[in-house]
Design an enzyme around this catalytic site. Structure first.
Site, PDB file in Angstrom:
ATOM      1  N   LYS A  99     -17.859 -30.455  34.318  1.00  0.00           N
ATOM      2  CA  LYS A  99     -19.286 -30.005  34.986  1.00  0.00           C
ATOM      3  C   LYS A  99     -20.148 -29.692  33.918  1.00  0.00           C
ATOM      4  CE  LYS A  99     -21.212 -25.964  37.453  1.00  0.00           C
ATOM      5  NZ  LYS A  99     -20.835 -24.928  38.354  1.00  0.00           N
TER       6      LYS A  99
HETATM    7  C1  R5P Z   1     -21.233 -21.374  35.489  1.00  0.00           C
HETATM    8  O1  R5P Z   1     -21.119 -20.627  34.742  1.00  0.00           O
HETATM    9  C2  R5P Z   1     -20.641 -20.904  37.005  1.00  0.00           C
HETATM   10  O2  R5P Z   1     -19.401 -21.563  37.289  1.00  0.00           O
HETATM   11  C3  R5P Z   1     -21.563 -20.249  37.679  1.00  0.00           C
HETATM   12  O3  R5P Z   1     -21.165 -19.099  38.278  1.00  0.00           O
HETATM   13  C4  R5P Z   1     -22.035 -21.627  38.734  1.00  0.00           C
HETATM   14  O4  R5P Z   1     -21.222 -22.674  38.616  1.00  0.00           O
HETATM   15  C5  R5P Z   1     -23.439 -21.789  38.455  1.00  0.00           C
HETATM   16  O5  R5P Z   1     -23.952 -22.508  39.400  1.00  0.00           O
HETATM   17  P1  R5P Z   1     -25.460 -22.725  39.550  1.00  0.00           P
HETATM   18  O6  R5P Z   1     -25.871 -22.625  38.038  1.00  0.00           O
HETATM   19  O7  R5P Z   1     -25.742 -23.890  40.220  1.00  0.00           O
HETATM   20  O8  R5P Z   1     -25.922 -21.411  40.386  1.00  0.00           O
END
Ligand code: R5P
Length: 297
Positions: free
Chosen positions: A202
């Site tokens: 990711k």
């Molecule tokens: C990454 O640091 C973590 O997995 C987060 O909690 C999450 O994936 C972030 O998702 P987004 O940036 O799309 O809110």
């Protein structure tokens, strides 16, 4: 006991070769059946892509805006997600076990937002991941961060644990506040994660050279969402990422902090699974928001 099967007319079709098809997902063809089956619960075999909904933010920042009540805010979105990225505490307490999509379990943790975030440890044992029947486990990797080596070690230990059970590992490339997010850095971080054995990586979309990042990563990349943007801009990001080789998205705030999260996740699906342009998908968003129906994939 069944009777002996003595029929002379069995249908062996010796003229028809047995099926032998390559697995649809990049870099995953040599995995065992169980691992492939789990990945096929995360990525759609039809489009080869995923809309993963990330709401694991609470593991380091507590009750994030939009996640105050996961039972009320997130559960209605679950039917539109191919997979959920979630902590075990929220999974057990708030997600119905009848959910049929993939579960990507947050497996690292330790520091809160009040401390050095790269100082993480593994936070889930493999027995509990198996008990929860998850399809993948996720771990943060801080390339260039203060505790880079420790986070890489977390990744490799988790991969070893997961591989014993056919559970995939998703490596999340964390970018520190003062670090440059460009294709060179993202290319470095994603490639390191894949080389060390992650099944999925990711990472953030970068406007100049993301196609080289995805080409240089031998396993699927899913695009991280990042902070909340206007809906049309988030759809543009998702569109650019999949056009440039991402195998889908793993978005959180840009979905659950939207004015209308149920409409937004369906608009994201239209981009990821139906190749809608951002403008077409935004129309989907607006019409769903105003109460019209959309024939989603
Ligand atoms: C990454 O640091 C973590 O997995 C987060 O909690 C999450 O994936 C972030 O998702 P987004 O940036 O799309 O809110």
């Amino acid at each position: 006991m069944p009777e002996a099967d003595s029929s002379a007319s069995k249908d062996f079709r010796p003229d028809v070769p047995a099926r032998s098809e390559a697995f649809f997902l990049k870099g995953s063809n040599e995995l065992d059946w169980g691992a492939k089956n789990r990945l096929a619960r995360i990525f759609s075999p039809k489009s080869g892509r995923t809309v993963m909904l990330a709401f694991d933010h609470g593991y380091f920042q507590g009750p994030t805006s939009g996640l105050e009540r996961v039972d009320l805010n997130i559960v209605p979105l679950a039917p539109y997600a191919d997979a959920l990225m979630v902590t075990r505490g929220i999974l057990r307490s708030s997600i119905p076990p009848t959910y049929g999509g993939g579960i990507v379990l947050r497996a690292s943790g330790g520091p809160s937002i009040l401390k050095e975030l790269s100082d993480e440890e593994l936070a889930v044992g493999i027995d509990d991941a198996v008990r929860l029947n998850v399809q993948a486990m996720a771990v943060q990797v801080f390339i260039g961060g203060k505790f880079e080596t420790k986070s890489v070690h977390n990744l490799t230990r988790l991969i070893d644990m997961g591989n014993r059970h056919g559970i995939a590992t998703l490596a999340v490339t964390a970018v520190g506040r003062d670090m440059v997010r460009d294709a060179r850095y993202i290319g470095l971080a994603t490639r390191i994660c894949a080389e060390l054995g992650a099944s999925i990586v990711k990472t953030y979309y970068v406007p100049d050279g993301f196609d080289r990042v995805t080409a240089g990563c031998p396993v699927p990349i899913v695009m991280a969402g990042g902070k909340k943007l206007p809906e049309i801009d988030a759809l543009r990001l998702a569109y650019s990422a999949v056009r440039e080789g991402a195998s889908g998205v793993d978005m959180g705030r840009n979905i659950f902090q939207s004015d209308n999260p149920v409409a937004m996740i369906q608009a994201v699906r239209a981009v990821v699974h139906q190749d809608f342009t951002p403008e077409q998908a935004h129309e989907v968003y607006l019409s769903l928001k105003s109460g019209e129906k959309h024939a989603a994939e």
